[in-house]
Every structure is written in C-alpha cells, then in structure tokens.
Design a protein around this motif. Structure first.
Motif, PDB file in Angstrom:
ATOM      1  N   ASP A  13    -117.018 -82.255-100.327  1.00 18.97           N
ATOM      2  CA  ASP A  13    -117.727 -82.879-100.170  1.00 18.97           C
ATOM      3  C   ASP A  13    -118.503 -82.743-100.796  1.00 18.97           C
ATOM      4  N   ARG A  14    -119.299 -83.871-101.268  1.00 23.92           N
ATOM      5  CA  ARG A  14    -120.394 -84.595-102.451  1.00 23.92           C
ATOM      6  C   ARG A  14    -121.568 -85.399-102.194  1.00 23.92           C
ATOM      7  N   THR A  15    -122.488 -85.212-102.298  1.00 26.34           N
ATOM      8  CA  THR A  15    -123.658 -85.830-102.390  1.00 26.34           C
ATOM      9  C   THR A  15    -123.685 -85.558-103.196  1.00 26.34           C
ATOM     10  N   GLU A  16    -125.423 -86.832-103.680  1.00 26.20           N
ATOM     11  CA  GLU A  16    -126.721 -86.896-104.280  1.00 26.20           C
ATOM     12  C   GLU A  16    -126.701 -85.347-104.990  1.00 26.20           C
ATOM     13  N   SER A  17    -127.033 -84.729-103.734  1.00 25.09           N
ATOM     14  CA  SER A  17    -127.762 -83.183-104.222  1.00 25.09           C
ATOM     15  C   SER A  17    -126.533 -81.951-104.219  1.00 25.09           C
ATOM     16  N   LEU A  18    -125.849 -82.268-103.934  1.00 28.31           N
ATOM     17  CA  LEU A  18    -124.943 -80.787-102.570  1.00 28.31           C
ATOM     18  C   LEU A  18    -123.387 -81.203-103.270  1.00 28.31           C
ATOM     19  N   SER A  19    -122.626 -80.602-103.758  1.00 25.48           N
ATOM     20  CA  SER A  19    -121.027 -80.187-103.972  1.00 25.48           C
ATOM     21  C   SER A  19    -120.428 -79.296-103.407  1.00 25.48           C
ATOM     22  N   THR A  20    -119.509 -79.299-101.907  1.00 27.90           N
ATOM     23  CA  THR A  20    -119.573 -77.791-101.598  1.00 27.90           C
ATOM     24  C   THR A  20    -117.390 -78.410-101.341  1.00 27.90           C
ATOM     25  N   THR A  21    -117.301 -77.435-100.977  1.00 28.77           N
ATOM     26  CA  THR A  21    -115.751 -76.832-101.321  1.00 28.77           C
ATOM     27  C   THR A  21    -115.067 -75.453-100.688  1.00 28.77           C
ATOM     28  N   GLU A  22    -114.646 -75.370 -99.603  1.00 27.94           N
ATOM     29  CA  GLU A  22    -114.114 -74.954 -98.405  1.00 27.94           C
ATOM     30  C   GLU A  22    -112.242 -74.139 -99.115  1.00 27.94           C
ATOM     31  N   ILE A  42    -117.658 -72.985-102.368  1.00 27.46           N
ATOM     32  CA  ILE A  42    -118.138 -72.298-103.138  1.00 27.46           C
ATOM     33  C   ILE A  42    -119.360 -73.681-103.082  1.00 27.46           C
ATOM     34  N   GLN A  43    -120.471 -73.904-103.483  1.00 23.98           N
ATOM     35  CA  GLN A  43    -121.616 -74.959-103.704  1.00 23.98           C
ATOM     36  C   GLN A  43    -121.864 -75.158-104.346  1.00 23.98           C
ATOM     37  N   ILE A  44    -122.332 -76.270-104.870  1.00 26.26           N
ATOM     38  CA  ILE A  44    -123.246 -76.649-106.926  1.00 26.26           C
ATOM     39  C   ILE A  44    -124.207 -76.852-105.450  1.00 26.26           C
ATOM     40  N   LEU A  45    -125.755 -76.872-105.743  1.00 26.28           N
ATOM     41  CA  LEU A  45    -126.679 -77.761-105.387  1.00 26.28           C
ATOM     42  C   LEU A  45    -127.077 -78.667-107.363  1.00 26.28           C
ATOM     43  N   LEU A  46    -127.032 -79.886-107.184  1.00 24.94           N
ATOM     44  CA  LEU A  46    -127.095 -80.201-108.216  1.00 24.94           C
ATOM     45  C   LEU A  46    -128.246 -80.444-108.631  1.00 24.94           C
ATOM     46  N   ASN A  47    -128.475 -80.578-109.613  1.00 25.96           N
ATOM     47  CA  ASN A  47    -129.392 -81.009-110.429  1.00 25.96           C
ATOM     48  C   ASN A  47    -130.858 -80.277-110.171  1.00 25.96           C
ATOM     49  N   LYS A  48    -130.926 -79.188-110.152  1.00 22.34           N
ATOM     50  CA  LYS A  48    -131.230 -77.506-110.068  1.00 22.34           C
ATOM     51  C   LYS A  48    -131.908 -77.154-110.855  1.00 22.34           C
ATOM     52  N   PRO A  49    -132.183 -77.029-112.338  1.00 24.20           N
ATOM     53  CA  PRO A  49    -132.262 -76.147-112.999  1.00 24.20           C
ATOM     54  C   PRO A  49    -133.131 -74.974-113.350  1.00 24.20           C
ATOM     55  N   SER A  50    -132.582 -74.375-113.825  1.00 20.04           N
ATOM     56  CA  SER A  50    -132.852 -72.539-113.900  1.00 20.04           C
ATOM     57  C   SER A  50    -133.921 -72.034-112.619  1.00 20.04           C
TER      58      SER A  50
END
Length: 205
Positions: A52-61, A78-86
């Motif tokens: 699943d992917r939203t504007e702020s979070l990508s998730t794969t199980e 595996i989750q990616i919190l998008l646009n959260k630099p450093s």
C-alpha cells in the motif's frame, strides 16, 4: 484492532506530530522519492502479501510461503515514511515504542547496539516485547530498525506472533532466531544515486 491497523495509526500520528518540527518541502521535493531506496533482498521461502502507498507512507508486508494474510506466524514489514528528511532515529523509535506499548497489557523494549551510523545514514534498532495484547490472547516479539535517509525515514520490522508470555523472563523466540533476523535487518542498506552511494548498474523501480 489488529496489529497492522494499530501500527499504521501509530505512524500517521507520528508523522502529524513531527510535521511541526520539519521544514516545509517544495513540490519537487515531495514528488522526488525515487532517488533514495532500500537495497532489499527477499529471504528465500518468503512472499509479498500486502502492499500500500499513500502520500506519506509506503508499506509492504512479506510472510513465509504457506502462511496467509489472516493466518500468519511471522511477518517482515518494510515501511517508508515519505518526505521525512534527516529524521532523528532516536526520537522516531522512541515514539514508535510508546505507541506500540498502548496496545499491550504487558510491554517492554530494549535498544540494540548495531552501530549508530550506516553508510552515512543514522540508524537505530530495538527489540519490542508484547507479552499480552489488549485485544485477544496473544502477544508478539518484534525486531525494529529505523534508518534516517536524506529524504525519507525507513522502518524495517520482523515480527513473530506468540502465546502469552512474561516480558521480564525468557523470550519465547530463541536467541538464534533473533540473531539471524537482526543480522538480516542490519545487512539491509539504503542508498541514493544523487549521493553517489548506490552500487553501480543499480536499476531503480
């Protein structure tokens, strides 16, 4: 409330709370996330079960072959919190453990020393122990590793469902299993072609 839904709510709350302290991003920054990615290797005998992917979070199980989305014993997320630099990994992981604890009647966590900097990206790992969830008669053991990228925050999680257990006593997951999966999570890397730290001939999806 199941573990997946609860954890998604946790991350969304953290994203909202941390947005106050993060500098505003330009439109081009929000759209440009392909340059930074996780160098991921799927373990043998595992399969992708949910994405699943939203504007702020990508998730794969991922779960082992033979298990299902509704009936699994082990899960790799595996989750990616998008646009959260450093993002500060210590603050992020502290917030995650705080919210995870609210779903458990008996909860404990332990930081794991895997080195604070990996390929110039700050990283932190913890062991989360839920001896009894507030809903149902089960618990879980999770290894979590957070990696702070230049653009995004990466959260890697290996979870075992368990029977009820005492978080202050011996873990229901033996040391060899925990060491194996901690080694696996520690092996995973993020890179960015713009930074010149990706392997040569790497093709980005």
């Amino acid at each position: 409330m199941n573990l997946r839904i609860r954890f998604y709510i946790t991350l969304l709350v953290l994203l909202k709370a941390m947005a106050i302290a993060q500098p505003a991003l330009s439109q081009s920054d929000r759209n440009d996330t392909n340059g930074e990615q996780l160098l991921f290797i799927l373990p043998e005998g595992w399969k992708e079960e949910f994405k699943d992917r939203t504007e702020s979070l990508s998730t794969t199980e991922y779960i082992p072959e033979g298990q299902t989305e509704t009936d699994w014993e082990e899960m790799l997320t595996i989750q990616i919190l998008l646009n959260k630099p450093s993002t500060d990994p210590v603050k992020m992981m502290s917030g995650i453990t705080k919210y995870l604890s609210q779903d458990c009647r008996a909860f404990d966590y332990r930081p794991i020393d895997i080195g604070g900097i990996d390929n110039n990206y700050p990283s932190m790992a913890i062991l989360a122990l839920c001896g009894q969830k507030k809903e149902g008669d089960s618990g879980y053991v999770s290894l979590l590793r957070g990696i702070s990228g230049k653009k995004n925050f990466f959260l890697l999680q290996k979870t075992w469902k368990t029977k009820l257990f005492d978080t202050q006593k011996k873990s229901p997951i033996n040391l060899e299993q925990r060491k194996f999966w901690l080694g696996y999570l520690s092996y995973l890397r993020i890179c960015n072609n713009e930074q010149g730290d990706c392997p040569k001939n790497l093709k980005l999806d």
